[in-house]
Design a protein around this motif. Structure first.
Motif, PDB file in Angstrom:
ATOM      1  N   UNK A 203      25.065  20.084  73.660  1.00  0.00           N
ATOM      2  CA  UNK A 203      25.741  20.074  72.362  1.00  0.00           C
ATOM      3  C   UNK A 203      26.770  21.189  72.411  1.00  0.00           C
ATOM      4  N   UNK A 204      28.050  20.837  72.278  1.00  0.00           N
ATOM      5  CA  UNK A 204      29.105  21.838  72.333  1.00  0.00           C
ATOM      6  C   UNK A 204      29.216  22.556  70.997  1.00  0.00           C
ATOM      7  N   UNK A 205      29.410  23.873  71.065  1.00  0.00           N
ATOM      8  CA  UNK A 205      29.535  24.676  69.851  1.00  0.00           C
ATOM      9  C   UNK A 205      30.821  25.505  69.918  1.00  0.00           C
ATOM     10  N   UNK A 206      31.180  26.087  68.774  1.00  0.00           N
ATOM     11  CA  UNK A 206      32.287  27.050  68.741  1.00  0.00           C
ATOM     12  C   UNK A 206      31.758  28.469  68.597  1.00  0.00           C
ATOM     13  N   UNK A 207      30.491  28.656  68.945  1.00  0.00           N
ATOM     14  CA  UNK A 207      29.831  29.948  68.816  1.00  0.00           C
ATOM     15  C   UNK A 207      30.212  30.878  69.955  1.00  0.00           C
ATOM     16  N   UNK A 208      30.216  32.182  69.654  1.00  0.00           N
ATOM     17  CA  UNK A 208      30.412  33.185  70.696  1.00  0.00           C
ATOM     18  C   UNK A 208      29.281  33.164  71.714  1.00  0.00           C
ATOM     19  N   UNK A 223      23.638  27.028  77.916  1.00  0.00           N
ATOM     20  CA  UNK A 223      22.312  27.603  77.667  1.00  0.00           C
ATOM     21  C   UNK A 223      21.260  26.503  77.506  1.00  0.00           C
ATOM     22  N   UNK A 224      20.046  26.869  77.827  1.00  0.00           N
ATOM     23  CA  UNK A 224      18.919  25.988  77.543  1.00  0.00           C
ATOM     24  C   UNK A 224      18.369  26.378  76.184  1.00  0.00           C
ATOM     25  N   UNK A 225      18.905  25.762  75.144  1.00  0.00           N
ATOM     26  CA  UNK A 225      18.478  26.021  73.772  1.00  0.00           C
ATOM     27  C   UNK A 225      18.811  24.796  72.937  1.00  0.00           C
ATOM     28  N   UNK A 226      18.104  24.614  71.846  1.00  0.00           N
ATOM     29  CA  UNK A 226      18.249  23.415  71.039  1.00  0.00           C
ATOM     30  C   UNK A 226      19.353  23.573  70.007  1.00  0.00           C
ATOM     31  N   UNK A 227      20.136  22.509  69.848  1.00  0.00           N
ATOM     32  CA  UNK A 227      21.164  22.446  68.811  1.00  0.00           C
ATOM     33  C   UNK A 227      21.562  20.995  68.619  1.00  0.00           C
ATOM     34  N   UNK A 228      21.713  20.582  67.372  1.00  0.00           N
ATOM     35  CA  UNK A 228      22.198  19.239  67.077  1.00  0.00           C
ATOM     36  C   UNK A 228      21.354  18.123  67.643  1.00  0.00           C
ATOM     37  N   UNK A 229      20.081  18.383  67.889  1.00  0.00           N
ATOM     38  CA  UNK A 229      19.215  17.368  68.466  1.00  0.00           C
ATOM     39  C   UNK A 229      19.241  17.306  69.980  1.00  0.00           C
ATOM     40  N   UNK A 230      19.905  18.265  70.625  1.00  0.00           N
ATOM     41  CA  UNK A 230      19.985  18.311  72.086  1.00  0.00           C
ATOM     42  C   UNK A 230      19.344  19.600  72.593  1.00  0.00           C
ATOM     43  N   UNK A 231      18.969  19.597  73.864  1.00  0.00           N
ATOM     44  CA  UNK A 231      18.209  20.716  74.418  1.00  0.00           C
ATOM     45  C   UNK A 231      19.074  21.762  75.116  1.00  0.00           C
ATOM     46  N   UNK A 232      20.391  21.538  75.152  1.00  0.00           N
ATOM     47  CA  UNK A 232      21.296  22.477  75.808  1.00  0.00           C
ATOM     48  C   UNK A 232      22.532  22.672  74.926  1.00  0.00           C
ATOM     49  N   UNK A 233      23.136  23.846  75.043  1.00  0.00           N
ATOM     50  CA  UNK A 233      24.412  24.106  74.380  1.00  0.00           C
ATOM     51  C   UNK A 233      25.429  24.566  75.416  1.00  0.00           C
ATOM     52  N   UNK A 234      26.696  24.369  75.091  1.00  0.00           N
ATOM     53  CA  UNK A 234      27.751  24.816  75.991  1.00  0.00           C
ATOM     54  C   UNK A 234      29.061  24.869  75.216  1.00  0.00           C
TER      55      UNK A 234
END
Length: 403
Positions: A203-208, A223-234
């Motif tokens: 799940x792509x974010x605009x986070x720092x 990262x291996x973390x949950x966001x938006x129903x997915x298990x990874x962020x980038x």
């Protein structure tokens, strides 16, 4: 028979009395303190580091309250966290007061004015010398983290290219100095968008957390973390509707992440994608890396074939030693009318021309915009597995466009 019964009954009485006195005598040696002695446990603790002082608190629990205070001594031992750089080493005695079941130890964490991004640094707190109690758990791990720090340096070793070339003028560049991404040039895309057509898992974010500038580099972190129903962020960023390019030389100096299921890309899409769609708009992959092959990158162009299907032509470039995560390399295209050439560290490895497209429309004589991203999973790289370390980071030193 009666006599025998009386004798047996007397013997039974004798043994009962003997056992009563024997047990009573044995019980005299078991005092209330050690017969019902409380058990002491210490719990692991984690603290996020900051640019100001903080403490990390370890809770100590007793299995039961007593009418008398109980105590244990404590001391600390370095691990990946080292005193006095990361924390203040200390020792002493901690007591649990009468009718209470817990106490705590506070240890000072050393503040970091740079706000360095780092994973867990650990040290150990050991318990010893119990008084009025017994130690059940004798040690605990203290973890100091700063996963969201905004400073992160990296070794600058590797290939580099000049600021000027004969016959070219530097038309635009981003050297990624400062502390904030230039929002007048870059968009940060958010979401998963049905896997971006590739069944990606992030799940792509605009986070720092996922995209930030530090020490003159753009850093995109998966990262291996949950966001938006997915298990990874980038992070995924583009110059769409803000900065577009046609022809010239483009240099991108970057250090790439590797690992099963990791898919970094530095690429371009036709600026008319909103009206004609993909792949009719054209796609220029300056480079992609499939993390299972850490010493190999791929350069490709994609277009819409005569039959309406996707067509592509590309080639791989392999390092002789090492992999693309170990040093910076410069990934370039030299783009002219009807021709695109791909380079790694000024070594040509692919040339595509309008003739390769045949009777189909050649979309590469038109404006394109930049995209940088680190995907996790997808049809090409497959999913991460137990060998894949997180976080994964792509460092971009600069992007320069010459005409």
């Amino acid at each position: 028979m009666k006599r025998t019964v009386k004798i047996n009954f007397g013997l039974a009485c004798y043994f009962a009395v003997f056992c009563m006195f024997s047990c009573s005598k044995s019980d005299d040696s078991i005092t209330p303190t050690n017969a019902f002695i409380p058990k002491i446990n210490i719990q692991d603790a984690t603290q996020i580091r900051a640019t100001y002082g903080k403490t990390i608190r370890f809770f100590i629990y007793s299995s039961k309250a007593t009418t008398n205070a109980v105590s244990v001594n404590y001391s600390v031992v370095d691990g990946t966290a080292v005193s006095p750089k990361d924390y203040a080493a200390t020792s002493g005695t901690v007591s649990i007061l009468p009718n209470q079941t817990q106490a705590f130890i506070d240890i000072d964490i050393k503040w970091d004015p740079t706000n360095l991004r780092h994973g867990a640094l650990q040290f150990t707190v050991n318990l010893s010398d119990p008084v009025g109690c017994a130690i059940e758990t004798s040690s605990a791990k203290g973890s100091i983290t700063n996963e969201d720090g905004t400073y992160l340096s990296t070794d600058d070793a590797g290939y580099t290219t000049p600021l000027a070339y004969s016959g070219y003028t530097l038309a635009w560049s981003d050297e990624f100095y400062g502390t904030n991404l230039n929002s007048s040039i870059w968009n940060q895309e958010i979401g998963n968008n049905n896997g971006w057509g590739n069944n990606e898992l992030e799940y792509y974010t605009n986070s720092l957390k996922n995209t930030f500038l530090s020490n003159g580099n753009l850093i995109i972190e998966a990262r291996k973390e949950s966001a938006g129903g997915y298990n990874y962020t980038s992070g995924r960023m583009t110059t769409q509707n803000k900065k577009q390019f046609k022809f010239g030389r483009i240099d991108i100096r970057a250090k790439l992440p590797v690992g099963k299921g990791i898919w970094p890309a530095l690429w371009m899409l036709g600026a008319n994608i909103s009206s004609v769609g993909w792949p009719a708009c054209g796609e220029i992959d300056v480079i992609e890396l499939v993390g299972t092959y850490p010493s190999r990158i791929t350069g490709t162009m994609h277009w819409k074939g005569v039959a309406g299907d996707r067509q592509l032509k590309g080639a791989n470039y392999n390092l002789n030693t090492g992999d693309f995560s170990q040093q910076f390399h410069v990934f370039s295209i030299v783009w002219t009318l009807n021709t695109i050439k791909w380079y790694v560290d000024d070594q040509l490895f692919l040339t595509n021309t309008a003739a390769d497209v045949g009777a189909a429309n050649y979309p590469f004589n038109a404006d394109h915009f930049l995209l940088f991203n680190v995907a996790v999973g997808g049809d090409w790289p497959g999913s991460p597995d137990g060998t894949t370390a997180f976080p994964q980071r792509m460092f971009v030193d600069y992007v320069r466009v010459y005409n």
